[in-house]
Design an enzyme around this catalytic site. Structure first.
Site, mmCIF file in Angstrom:
data_model
loop_
_atom_site.group_PDB
_atom_site.id
_atom_site.type_symbol
_atom_site.label_atom_id
_atom_site.label_comp_id
_atom_site.label_asym_id
_atom_site.label_seq_id
_atom_site.Cartn_x
_atom_site.Cartn_y
_atom_site.Cartn_z
ATOM 1 N N ASN A 10 0.863 -1.224 -0.017
ATOM 2 C CA ASN A 10 -0.109 -0.019 -0.035
ATOM 3 C C ASN A 10 0.974 1.152 -0.013
ATOM 4 O OD1 ASN A 10 -1.972 2.030 0.633
ATOM 5 N ND2 ASN A 10 -2.187 1.333 2.507
ATOM 6 N N LYS A 12 0.016 4.329 -0.320
ATOM 7 C CA LYS A 12 -0.698 5.257 0.269
ATOM 8 C C LYS A 12 -0.367 6.636 -0.677
ATOM 9 C CE LYS A 12 0.019 3.748 4.778
ATOM 10 N NZ LYS A 12 -0.186 3.520 6.257
ATOM 11 N N HIS A 96 -9.804 1.134 4.358
ATOM 12 C CA HIS A 96 -8.521 1.157 5.151
ATOM 13 C C HIS A 96 -8.836 2.124 6.143
ATOM 14 C CE1 HIS A 96 -4.422 2.217 5.982
ATOM 15 N NE2 HIS A 96 -4.173 1.398 5.435
ATOM 16 N N GLU A 98 -7.503 4.610 7.451
ATOM 17 C CA GLU A 98 -7.044 6.004 6.969
ATOM 18 C C GLU A 98 -8.260 6.801 6.237
ATOM 19 O OE1 GLU A 98 -3.324 5.785 5.269
ATOM 20 O OE2 GLU A 98 -2.479 4.939 7.256
ATOM 21 N N GLU A 168 -6.045 -5.214 10.465
ATOM 22 C CA GLU A 168 -4.898 -3.963 10.569
ATOM 23 C C GLU A 168 -5.339 -3.261 11.917
ATOM 24 O OE1 GLU A 168 -2.871 -2.937 6.703
ATOM 25 O OE2 GLU A 168 -4.674 -1.714 7.015
ATOM 26 N N GLY A 174 1.639 2.186 10.731
ATOM 27 C CA GLY A 174 2.700 3.376 10.513
ATOM 28 C C GLY A 174 3.296 3.769 11.641
ATOM 29 N N SER A 214 2.671 -2.162 10.574
ATOM 30 C CA SER A 214 4.174 -2.293 10.674
ATOM 31 C C SER A 214 4.869 -3.497 10.396
ATOM 32 C CB SER A 214 4.630 -1.848 12.405
ATOM 33 O OG SER A 214 4.136 -0.337 12.376
HETATM 34 C C1 PEP Z 1 -0.970 -0.052 5.856
HETATM 35 O O1 PEP Z 1 -0.924 1.078 5.286
HETATM 36 O O2 PEP Z 1 -2.076 -0.661 5.404
HETATM 37 C C2 PEP Z 1 -0.106 -0.254 6.773
HETATM 38 C C3 PEP Z 1 -0.235 -1.646 7.321
HETATM 39 O O3 PEP Z 1 0.975 0.575 6.908
HETATM 40 P P1 PEP Z 1 2.193 0.140 7.744
HETATM 41 O O4 PEP Z 1 2.919 -1.099 7.211
HETATM 42 O O5 PEP Z 1 3.035 1.296 7.395
HETATM 43 O O6 PEP Z 1 1.872 0.149 9.125
#
Ligand code: PEP
Length: 260
Positions: A10, A12, A96, A98, A168, A174, A214
């Site tokens: 992803n 983003k 997601h 976000e 998630e 993040g 992460s």
């Molecule tokens: C994500 O954007 O879905 C995500 C898991 O980000 P990160 O790996 O940076 O935590």
């Protein structure tokens, strides 16, 4: 491993078209080495046409990060399923955290998007997960089961292979604060159980459920070794080809270990 694992990047809101071209050119030959893993890159709309073109007939699945469930009309700023198909997208992230938190997407909108993606033959990667406050208050499962349940209600007769879920936990996205592999297995195992109760064992046995939050080369092997974890949705560590390829390698190794 019962299901074919998936590693999904992803990006983003990152990368210009030129940067997307460089990344994709670097990834394509390396992704084809991972014969037993689905490799997807979910990119901004601006790069999707080019990434879709480059990934056509390759081992890499070009994906989007969002879309709207209506096919056309007065929806300023939105992009529809036919538009995604037109530029070569075969997967799309839906719901997601976000999108839910910053752009106000509700469980109902997420469920309608998942349904529309499946109908359009685009693989939805449906994100669910709880906040830190919800987890600390013992409400992780209430939140996650509610999000999954709403999507399931919309899916009609779709088979388990036509959708991917991504657990998630929002506090892990993040932040560098990964869930323990036991936490990931616990939540993902419960999601699979719930899908078995609501959609049947065939669906639960074939649906892929990823972990996201992460994931990086140092922790991928342990997470991938969990029984119900079928791969990862990766933000930060997917932005460089080298680290994303390492994650794909961890998924490939997990398959090899299960086959032994
Ligand atoms: C994500 O954007 O879905 C995500 C898991 O980000 P990160 O790996 O940076 O935590």
């Amino acid at each position: 491993m019962a299901r074919r694992p998936m590693m999904a990047a992803n990006w983003k809101m990152n990368k210009t078209v030129r940067e997307a071209q460089e990344y994709t050119a670097g990834l394509l030959p390396r992704a084809s080495d991972a014969k037993e893993v689905d490799v997807a890159i979910c990119v901004p709309f601006t790069s999707l046409h080019e990434v879709g073109r480059m990934a056509e007939n390759s081992a890499v699945i070009a994906g989007a990060q969002n879309f709207y469930y209506e096919d056309s009309g007065a929806y300023t700023g939105e992009v529809s399923a036919p538009m995604l198909l037109d530029v070569g997208a075969r997967a799309v992230i839906v719901g997601h955290s976000e999108r839910r938190e910053v752009f106000g997407e509700t469980d109902e909108m997420v469920a309608r998007k998942a349904k529309r993606a499946v109908e359009a033959d685009i693989l939805p990667i449906v994100c669910v997960g709880e906040t830190k406050e919800e987890r600390d208050a013992g409400r992780m499962w209430e939140k996650v089961s509610g999000q999954v349940g709403q999507v399931v209600d919309e899916l009609d007769d779709a088979g388990g292979e036509s959708v991917v879920f991504a657990y998630e936990p929002i506090w892990a996205i993040g932040t560098g604060d990964t869930a323990t592999s036991e936490d990931a297995q616990d939540a993902i195992g419960r999601i699979r159980e719930l899908l078995g109760e609501t959609k049947g064992d065939g669906f639960a046995g074939s649906v892929r459920i990823l972990y996201g939050g992460s994931v990086k080369p140092e922790n991928a092997a342990e997470i991938m070794a969990q029984e119900d974890v079928d791969g990862a949705l990766v933000g930060g560590a997917s932005l460089e080809v080298e680290s994303f390829v390492e994650l794909v390698g961890a998924a490939q190794n997990a398959v090899a270990q299960t086959d032994e």
